[in-house]
Design a protein around this motif. Structure first.
Motif, PDB file in Angstrom:
ATOM      1  N   ASN A 187       0.826  -1.202   0.000  1.00 17.39           N
ATOM      2  CA  ASN A 187       0.000   0.000   0.000  1.00 17.39           C
ATOM      3  C   ASN A 187       0.869   1.264   0.000  1.00 17.39           C
ATOM      4  OD1 ASN A 187       1.008   0.008   2.584  1.00 17.39           O
ATOM      5  ND2 ASN A 187      -0.944  -0.406   3.568  1.00 17.39           N
ATOM      6  N   GLN A 188       0.218   2.431  -0.132  1.00 20.65           N
ATOM      7  CA  GLN A 188       0.946   3.698  -0.206  1.00 20.65           C
ATOM      8  C   GLN A 188       1.723   3.979   1.072  1.00 20.65           C
ATOM      9  OE1 GLN A 188      -2.673   5.939  -1.602  1.00 20.65           O
ATOM     10  NE2 GLN A 188      -1.165   6.977  -2.855  1.00 20.65           N
ATOM     11  N   GLU A 189       1.118   3.605   2.234  1.00 14.13           N
ATOM     12  CA  GLU A 189       1.780   3.885   3.509  1.00 14.13           C
ATOM     13  C   GLU A 189       3.133   3.182   3.600  1.00 14.13           C
ATOM     14  OE1 GLU A 189      -1.345   3.151   3.115  1.00 14.13           O
ATOM     15  OE2 GLU A 189      -2.308   5.001   3.785  1.00 14.13           O
ATOM     16  N   PHE A 190       3.235   1.997   2.982  1.00 15.64           N
ATOM     17  CA  PHE A 190       4.482   1.234   3.037  1.00 15.64           C
ATOM     18  C   PHE A 190       5.621   2.000   2.356  1.00 15.64           C
ATOM     19  CE2 PHE A 190       7.364  -1.825   0.954  1.00 15.64           C
ATOM     20  CZ  PHE A 190       7.861  -2.471   2.088  1.00 15.64           C
ATOM     21  N   PHE A 191       5.301   2.672   1.248  1.00 16.98           N
ATOM     22  CA  PHE A 191       6.339   3.358   0.484  1.00 16.98           C
ATOM     23  C   PHE A 191       6.577   4.798   0.952  1.00 16.98           C
ATOM     24  CE2 PHE A 191       4.840   0.035  -2.431  1.00 16.98           C
ATOM     25  CZ  PHE A 191       6.044  -0.537  -2.801  1.00 16.98           C
ATOM     26  N   GLU A 192       5.655   5.321   1.781  1.00 12.32           N
ATOM     27  CA  GLU A 192       5.829   6.702   2.263  1.00 12.32           C
ATOM     28  C   GLU A 192       7.095   6.803   3.118  1.00 12.32           C
ATOM     29  OE1 GLU A 192       2.368   7.951   4.303  1.00 12.32           O
ATOM     30  OE2 GLU A 192       1.180   8.279   2.494  1.00 12.32           O
TER      31      GLU A 192
ATOM     32  N   MET B  99      10.069   6.370   2.128  1.00 16.53           N
ATOM     33  CA  MET B  99      11.178   5.627   1.523  1.00 16.53           C
ATOM     34  C   MET B  99      11.917   6.509   0.523  1.00 16.53           C
ATOM     35  SD  MET B  99      10.229   1.705   0.560  1.00 16.53           S
ATOM     36  CE  MET B  99       9.834   0.463   1.787  1.00 16.53           C
ATOM     37  N   SER B 100      13.236   6.380   0.503  1.00 18.08           N
ATOM     38  CA  SER B 100      14.014   7.067  -0.522  1.00 18.08           C
ATOM     39  C   SER B 100      13.945   6.257  -1.820  1.00 18.08           C
ATOM     40  CB  SER B 100      15.473   7.191  -0.069  1.00 18.08           C
ATOM     41  OG  SER B 100      16.065   5.897   0.038  1.00 18.08           O
ATOM     42  N   GLU B 101      14.425   6.851  -2.915  1.00 21.23           N
ATOM     43  CA  GLU B 101      14.444   6.125  -4.189  1.00 21.23           C
ATOM     44  C   GLU B 101      15.289   4.859  -4.077  1.00 21.23           C
ATOM     45  OE1 GLU B 101      15.607   8.567  -7.433  1.00 21.23           O
ATOM     46  OE2 GLU B 101      14.076  10.095  -7.077  1.00 21.23           O
ATOM     47  N   GLN B 102      16.397   4.945  -3.339  1.00 21.24           N
ATOM     48  CA  GLN B 102      17.281   3.794  -3.180  1.00 21.24           C
ATOM     49  C   GLN B 102      16.586   2.681  -2.389  1.00 21.24           C
ATOM     50  OE1 GLN B 102      18.119   6.921  -2.583  1.00 21.24           O
ATOM     51  NE2 GLN B 102      19.604   7.328  -4.228  1.00 21.24           N
ATOM     52  N   GLU B 103      15.837   3.059  -1.349  1.00 22.23           N
ATOM     53  CA  GLU B 103      15.135   2.053  -0.537  1.00 22.23           C
ATOM     54  C   GLU B 103      14.028   1.380  -1.346  1.00 22.23           C
ATOM     55  OE1 GLU B 103      15.600   3.891   3.969  1.00 22.23           O
ATOM     56  OE2 GLU B 103      14.044   4.672   2.624  1.00 22.23           O
TER      57      GLU B 103
ATOM     58  N   GLY C  22      14.919  -6.504   5.960  1.00 26.82           N
ATOM     59  CA  GLY C  22      14.725  -5.256   6.697  1.00 26.82           C
ATOM     60  C   GLY C  22      13.433  -4.524   6.404  1.00 26.82           C
ATOM     61  N   PHE C  23      12.490  -5.153   5.686  1.00 30.26           N
ATOM     62  CA  PHE C  23      11.248  -4.472   5.346  1.00 30.26           C
ATOM     63  C   PHE C  23      10.124  -4.924   6.282  1.00 30.26           C
ATOM     64  CE2 PHE C  23      13.692  -4.442   1.395  1.00 30.26           C
ATOM     65  CZ  PHE C  23      13.637  -3.089   1.086  1.00 30.26           C
ATOM     66  N   ASN C  24       9.376  -3.941   6.786  1.00 27.16           N
ATOM     67  CA  ASN C  24       8.291  -4.203   7.730  1.00 27.16           C
ATOM     68  C   ASN C  24       7.017  -4.514   6.947  1.00 27.16           C
ATOM     69  OD1 ASN C  24       6.989  -4.467  10.172  1.00 27.16           O
ATOM     70  ND2 ASN C  24       6.536  -2.282  10.344  1.00 27.16           N
ATOM     71  N   ILE C  25       6.859  -5.788   6.564  1.00 26.81           N
ATOM     72  CA  ILE C  25       5.749  -6.179   5.691  1.00 26.81           C
ATOM     73  C   ILE C  25       5.298  -7.577   6.066  1.00 26.81           C
ATOM     74  CG2 ILE C  25       7.155  -7.268   3.862  1.00 26.81           C
ATOM     75  CD1 ILE C  25       5.316  -5.737   1.848  1.00 26.81           C
ATOM     76  N   GLU C  26       4.022  -7.864   5.832  1.00 26.71           N
ATOM     77  CA  GLU C  26       3.487  -9.188   6.131  1.00 26.71           C
ATOM     78  C   GLU C  26       2.645  -9.670   4.965  1.00 26.71           C
ATOM     79  OE1 GLU C  26       1.021  -8.913   9.528  1.00 26.71           O
ATOM     80  OE2 GLU C  26      -0.377  -7.469   8.649  1.00 26.71           O
ATOM     81  N   ARG C  27       2.328 -10.978   5.001  1.00 27.48           N
ATOM     82  CA  ARG C  27       1.518 -11.545   3.918  1.00 27.48           C
ATOM     83  C   ARG C  27       0.078 -11.061   4.016  1.00 27.48           C
ATOM     84  NH1 ARG C  27      -0.026 -17.355   3.155  1.00 27.48           N
ATOM     85  NH2 ARG C  27      -1.678 -16.244   2.088  1.00 27.48           N
TER      86      ARG C  27
ATOM     87  N   GLU D 118       2.751   5.804 -11.252  1.00 21.08           N
ATOM     88  CA  GLU D 118       1.374   5.613 -10.809  1.00 21.08           C
ATOM     89  C   GLU D 118       1.268   5.946  -9.322  1.00 21.08           C
ATOM     90  OE1 GLU D 118      -0.813   2.207 -12.341  1.00 21.08           O
ATOM     91  OE2 GLU D 118       0.850   1.764 -13.699  1.00 21.08           O
ATOM     92  N   THR D 119       0.061   5.868  -8.795  1.00 23.24           N
ATOM     93  CA  THR D 119      -0.174   6.272  -7.403  1.00 23.24           C
ATOM     94  C   THR D 119       0.687   5.496  -6.417  1.00 23.24           C
ATOM     95  OG1 THR D 119      -2.465   6.749  -8.030  1.00 23.24           O
ATOM     96  CG2 THR D 119      -1.964   6.640  -5.679  1.00 23.24           C
ATOM     97  N   THR D 120       0.799   4.185  -6.627  1.00 29.11           N
ATOM     98  CA  THR D 120       1.583   3.326  -5.738  1.00 29.11           C
ATOM     99  C   THR D 120       2.678   2.628  -6.538  1.00 29.11           C
ATOM    100  OG1 THR D 120      -0.371   2.905  -4.371  1.00 29.11           O
ATOM    101  CG2 THR D 120       1.496   1.408  -4.108  1.00 29.11           C
ATOM    102  N   PRO D 121       3.945   2.675  -6.109  1.00 31.68           N
ATOM    103  CA  PRO D 121       5.018   1.960  -6.806  1.00 31.68           C
ATOM    104  C   PRO D 121       4.715   0.462  -6.869  1.00 31.68           C
ATOM    105  CG  PRO D 121       5.935   3.508  -5.226  1.00 31.68           C
ATOM    106  CD  PRO D 121       4.458   3.460  -4.961  1.00 31.68           C
ATOM    107  N   HIS D 122       4.988  -0.164  -8.012  1.00 31.54           N
ATOM    108  CA  HIS D 122       4.778  -1.598  -8.152  1.00 31.54           C
ATOM    109  C   HIS D 122       5.662  -2.131  -9.270  1.00 31.54           C
ATOM    110  CE1 HIS D 122       1.938   0.365 -10.926  1.00 31.54           C
ATOM    111  NE2 HIS D 122       2.137  -0.688 -11.708  1.00 31.54           N
ATOM    112  N   MET D 123       5.821  -3.436  -9.294  1.00 33.32           N
ATOM    113  CA  MET D 123       6.695  -4.072 -10.287  1.00 33.32           C
ATOM    114  C   MET D 123       5.922  -5.140 -11.057  1.00 33.32           C
ATOM    115  SD  MET D 123      10.435  -5.884  -9.832  1.00 33.32           S
ATOM    116  CE  MET D 123       9.929  -7.131  -8.650  1.00 33.32           C
ATOM    117  N   HIS D 124       6.111  -5.139 -12.399  1.00 35.15           N
ATOM    118  CA  HIS D 124       5.592  -6.192 -13.256  1.00 35.15           C
ATOM    119  C   HIS D 124       6.760  -7.140 -13.547  1.00 35.15           C
ATOM    120  CE1 HIS D 124       1.768  -4.123 -14.288  1.00 35.15           C
ATOM    121  NE2 HIS D 124       2.495  -3.039 -14.049  1.00 35.15           N
ATOM    122  N   LEU D 125       6.712  -8.326 -12.975  1.00 33.37           N
ATOM    123  CA  LEU D 125       7.807  -9.296 -13.118  1.00 33.37           C
ATOM    124  C   LEU D 125       7.364 -10.432 -14.036  1.00 33.37           C
ATOM    125  CD1 LEU D 125      10.589 -10.393 -12.312  1.00 33.37           C
ATOM    126  CD2 LEU D 125       9.503 -11.470 -10.328  1.00 33.37           C
TER     127      LEU D 125
END
Length: 413
Positions: A87-92, A94-98, A171-176, A128-135
């Motif tokens: 979600n957006q809060e996760f990326f708020e 964060m630097s570009e490098q992070e 080091g990322f604060n994230i859960e399933r 886009e509104t939230t950073p994401h990756m198409h893998l």
């Protein structure tokens, strides 16, 4: 804690052009309102340094590993595309490098599990509104292309469980996401409606908590009277009326604290629901874009087919004009009877190896040729055609007699 979004889509040959244009932003127009054209330069691919041709890249990965010489089915899944985000809060904050590290670590997980050689692209969208990756992962295993084998049900469950733990270790604060939930993907319009209704309901409930602007007890007055009467044993002397009011104020405060805790919990639940809806919204937008791209590809194919048919029609028309010119100017043929037309069609079929399908049709063809005697058709050609049809009719009759004979013999037994 923010939840990981990891959704997979199966891509076949007809989908590659559309996802290439969407992922690499090579389209002229798009239907996704979240895309900011001014930020497209921020996008990058962690696998490829330059824009690629998806079809060529994916086919190359397959050809270098595939052992079978058989042609790949037209409906085969060539690449499994994963949408990876939170979600957006996760990326708020964060630097570009992070942010880049988050997607690099995600790519590392898939590379270790499915092979670096099978990573076709890892397109990160920051416009886009939230950073994401198409893998894009080509499902190759043991020399075979098999999406069902590589991404079976058990493997999909493992990804949902293991990937968040892998990222936590980085080091990322994230859960399933919520395990076993029966969530449905929402359309963009439905998503916005649900979110707005939820926000309005929350604001309504919060506004109903009435906090007194003025305290029930005049504390300043109590302090003043206490100073006038003096303080004994560190206790303040108040009137029974003020004491009752103070007690009521304490009870009111306890009640408000309980209501506040309840609303805080409700707000946390709403935040989690918003996260889920936002994740579903991202997937819905991507699916709609993929569907639009698929329709565009189909439309392009149909337009190309129409173009080819028009060219073939023009060629046939030109042939007819040439044939008519030859008949009129070289052979002085300006008209012919209906009988001659029918006879020539029959002769043309015989020349191409087409034969009548039964005795009745054979007799009709023979009669057509016999009626054309005396026309512009060469007599020897007509007679050859009539003789050939007679031979075919005789063969039909012999087969019929043979069948009847066999039936009689079978009855006699």
């Amino acid at each position: 804690m923010s939840m990981l979004v990891a959704r997979m889509q199966k891509m076949k040959s007809g989908n590659l052009g559309g996802i290439e244009r969407h992922n690499q932003r090579t389209f002229e127009n798009h239907s996704n309102p979240d895309i900011d054209p001014k930020k497209q330069d921020l996008n990058y691919d962690l696998v490829n340094d330059e824009p690629i041709n998806y079809k060529e890249k994916i086919q190359g990965i397959i050809d270098t590993q595939r052992e079978s010489q058989r042609a790949i089915r037209k409906d085969a899944v060539l690449v499994n595309e994963w949408i990876l985000t939170s979600n957006q809060e996760f990326f708020e904050g964060m630097s570009e490098q992070e942010t880049r590290k988050f997607f690099q670590d995600t790519l590392e997980y898939f590379s270790e599990k499915f092979g670096t050689q099978n990573m076709a692209y890892a397109q990160v969208h920051l416009d886009e509104t939230t950073p994401h990756m198409h893998l894009g992962v080509v499902p190759m295993t043991e020399g075979k292309l098999s999406g069902k084998t590589v991404f079976n049900r058990q493997t999909l469950k493992e990804i949902q469980s293991d990937l968040p733990e892998f990222l936590k270790g980085k080091g990322f604060n994230i859960e399933r996401g919520i395990e076993g939930s029966e969530r449905k993907n929402l359309s963009v319009a439905t998503y916005k409606k649900v979110v707005n209704e939820a926000k309005a309901e929350a604001e309504k409930e919060i506004s109903q908590i009435k906090v007194h602007k003025k305290p029930l007890v005049d504390l300043e007055g109590v302090k003043k009277r206490s100073k006038e009467k003096g303080v004994m044993n560190k206790r303040v002397e108040i009137s029974p009326e003020d004491f009752d009011k103070l007690l009521l104020t304490a009870k009111e405060n306890v009640k408000l604290r309980h209501v506040a805790r309840k609303k805080i919990k409700e707000n946390e639940d709403l935040d989690q629901k918003f996260d889920i809806l936002r994740n579903q919204y991202l997937v819905a937008v991507h699916k709609r874009q993929a569907a639009n791209d698929k329709l565009e590809n189909k439309n392009a194919e149909l337009l190309n087919e129409v173009k080819n048919l028009k060219q073939e029609l023009r060629t046939e028309i030109d042939k007819r004009i040439v044939y008519a010119d030859m008949l009129i100017n070289d052979f002085n043929v300006t008209a012919w009877s209906k009988e001659e037309t029918k006879a020539r069609l029959v002769l043309s079929k015989l020349d191409r190896g087409v034969e009548p399908s039964n005795v009745k049709q054979g007799q009709e063809w023979r009669e057509t040729l016999e009626k054309a005697r005396g026309s512009n058709i060469k007599p020897d050609r007509l007679e050859r055609g009539i003789s050939k049809i007679k031979e075919i009719i005789e063969k039909f009759k012999e087969k019929v007699l043979a069948r009847r004979k066999n039936k009689k013999q079978n009855r006699g037994r």
